[in-house]
Every structure is written in structure tokens, then in C-alpha cells.
Motif scaffolding. Structure first.
Motif, PDB file in Angstrom:
ATOM      1  N   GLN A  29     124.436  48.322  33.994  1.00 60.46           N
ATOM      2  CA  GLN A  29     124.541  48.421  32.545  1.00 60.46           C
ATOM      3  C   GLN A  29     126.019  48.418  32.174  1.00 60.46           C
ATOM      4  OE1 GLN A  29     122.789  51.986  30.923  1.00 60.46           O
ATOM      5  NE2 GLN A  29     124.084  51.891  29.131  1.00 60.46           N
ATOM      6  N   ASN A  60     124.599  47.171  26.688  1.00 59.12           N
ATOM      7  CA  ASN A  60     124.351  48.491  26.114  1.00 59.12           C
ATOM      8  C   ASN A  60     124.265  48.393  24.593  1.00 59.12           C
ATOM      9  OD1 ASN A  60     124.246  51.473  26.711  1.00 59.12           O
ATOM     10  ND2 ASN A  60     125.829  51.420  25.149  1.00 59.12           N
ATOM     11  N   HIS A  74     119.940  48.162  27.255  1.00 58.15           N
ATOM     12  CA  HIS A  74     119.732  49.604  27.258  1.00 58.15           C
ATOM     13  C   HIS A  74     119.991  50.117  25.857  1.00 58.15           C
ATOM     14  CE1 HIS A  74     120.657  53.874  27.620  1.00 58.15           C
ATOM     15  NE2 HIS A  74     119.734  53.829  28.554  1.00 58.15           N
ATOM     16  N   PRO A  76     120.046  53.707  23.367  1.00 60.34           N
ATOM     17  CA  PRO A  76     120.113  55.165  23.495  1.00 60.34           C
ATOM     18  C   PRO A  76     118.750  55.782  23.202  1.00 60.34           C
ATOM     19  CG  PRO A  76     121.164  54.461  21.472  1.00 60.34           C
ATOM     20  CD  PRO A  76     120.818  53.215  22.235  1.00 60.34           C
ATOM     21  N   GLU A  77     118.485  56.917  23.807  1.00 61.80           N
ATOM     22  CA  GLU A  77     117.207  57.599  23.634  1.00 61.80           C
ATOM     23  C   GLU A  77     116.916  57.856  22.157  1.00 61.80           C
ATOM     24  OE1 GLU A  77     114.883  61.575  25.223  1.00 61.80           O
ATOM     25  OE2 GLU A  77     116.851  61.097  25.991  1.00 61.80           O
ATOM     26  N   ARG A  78     117.971  58.155  21.390  1.00 58.34           N
ATOM     27  CA  ARG A  78     117.782  58.449  19.969  1.00 58.34           C
ATOM     28  C   ARG A  78     117.275  57.238  19.179  1.00 58.34           C
ATOM     29  NH1 ARG A  78     123.166  57.803  20.768  1.00 58.34           N
ATOM     30  NH2 ARG A  78     124.209  56.296  19.439  1.00 58.34           N
ATOM     31  N   GLY A  80     114.670  55.612  19.725  1.00 58.06           N
ATOM     32  CA  GLY A  80     113.239  55.837  19.568  1.00 58.06           C
ATOM     33  C   GLY A  80     112.368  54.719  20.116  1.00 58.06           C
ATOM     34  N   THR A  81     111.110  55.037  20.214  1.00 56.04           N
ATOM     35  CA  THR A  81     110.121  54.131  20.789  1.00 56.04           C
ATOM     36  C   THR A  81     109.988  52.841  19.994  1.00 56.04           C
ATOM     37  OG1 THR A  81     108.916  56.040  21.628  1.00 56.04           O
ATOM     38  CG2 THR A  81     107.718  53.968  21.559  1.00 56.04           C
ATOM     39  N   ILE A  84     112.737  50.423  20.857  1.00 60.62           N
ATOM     40  CA  ILE A  84     112.551  49.869  22.204  1.00 60.62           C
ATOM     41  C   ILE A  84     111.454  48.809  22.181  1.00 60.62           C
ATOM     42  CG2 ILE A  84     111.820  50.409  24.566  1.00 60.62           C
ATOM     43  CD1 ILE A  84     113.233  53.160  24.126  1.00 60.62           C
ATOM     44  N   GLY A  98     115.623  49.419  28.690  1.00 64.42           N
ATOM     45  CA  GLY A  98     115.582  50.847  28.975  1.00 64.42           C
ATOM     46  C   GLY A  98     115.987  51.642  27.757  1.00 64.42           C
ATOM     47  N   GLY A  99     115.577  52.901  27.736  1.00 65.26           N
ATOM     48  CA  GLY A  99     115.891  53.711  26.577  1.00 65.26           C
ATOM     49  C   GLY A  99     116.158  55.155  26.869  1.00 65.26           C
ATOM     50  N   GLU A 100     116.646  55.467  28.022  1.00 58.15           N
ATOM     51  CA  GLU A 100     116.958  56.875  28.325  1.00 58.15           C
ATOM     52  C   GLU A 100     118.260  56.940  29.073  1.00 58.15           C
ATOM     53  OE1 GLU A 100     113.729  59.181  29.888  1.00 58.15           O
ATOM     54  OE2 GLU A 100     112.314  57.884  28.907  1.00 58.15           O
TER      55      GLU A 100
END
Length: 100
Positions: A29, A60, A74, A76-78, A80-81, A84, A98-100
Motif C-alpha cells: 500500500q 491509499n 485501501h 480508512p476504516e472511517r 465505512g462499509t 468500500i 481494504g478498509g481497515e
């Protein structure tokens, strides 16, 4: 997976990526917070050129750039689904997202 944060790497991204792939890494990444898209594009392409097909290269946080380059992404987790899932639709089923 290796995350290359260009601002914190002691080696140029292509060299760092090549060394990591030689050690068994299969996904990289490229992370360049705040960088211009053209600079990110240049770094991703340089890493890809250096590692060839030995590893998948992910952008990223930039869906449009990942789509343009035909690579992975990739988020960021924030993000959200929903973000993604939208990225997966945009990039296609074969893309690594990816998302985490």
C-alpha cells in the motif's frame, strides 16, 4: 502487506518495496497523505515497475486513481462499509479493496 508511508521511509519507495517483496510481501500500500495526485501516481507506478507481478500495489484513499491505474485500494476504516462497497463496484470484482 506492507504499508509504505513515503514521508517516513528511509529508502525510496521502489527500493523499499523490492526489498519487502524479496522477503515475502505480496501486497504493498502506497501511502502519501497530503500529496498531489500526480505525485502519488508517480510513486505507485515506480513501485509497480520495480516489483512487477510479484506483489499487488494499492493506492491509499483515492478511488479514482486506483481505477485509473487498474490497481487496488485501501480506504480508512472511517470511510465505512458503504464507501468500500462503492469502491468495489467502481474497481470491479478482481480489485483488492481494504478498509481497515
Amino acid at each position: 502487506m506492507l504499508v509504505i508511508d513515503v514521508d517516513q521511509s528511509a529508502l525510496p519507495p521502489p527500493e523499499f518495496a523490492a526489498a519487502a517483496v524479496a522477503g515475502g510481501v505480496d501486497a504493498i500500500q502506497v501511502r502519501m497523505p497530503g500529496a498531489e495526485p500526480a505525485d502519488v501516481r508517480e510513486a505507485v507506478l515506480a513501485v509497480r515497475e520495480r516489483v512487477g507481478r510479484a506483489a499487488r500495489v494499492l493506492v491509499n484513499g483515492d478511488v479514482a486513481l486506483a481505477a485509473d491505474l487498474g490497481g487496488g485500494l485501501h480506504l480508512p476504516e472511517r470511510a465505512g462499509t458503504a464507501a468500500i462497497e462503492a469502491a468495489r463496484r467502481s474497481l470491479g470484482p478482481a480489485a483488492l479493496v481494504g478498509g481497515e
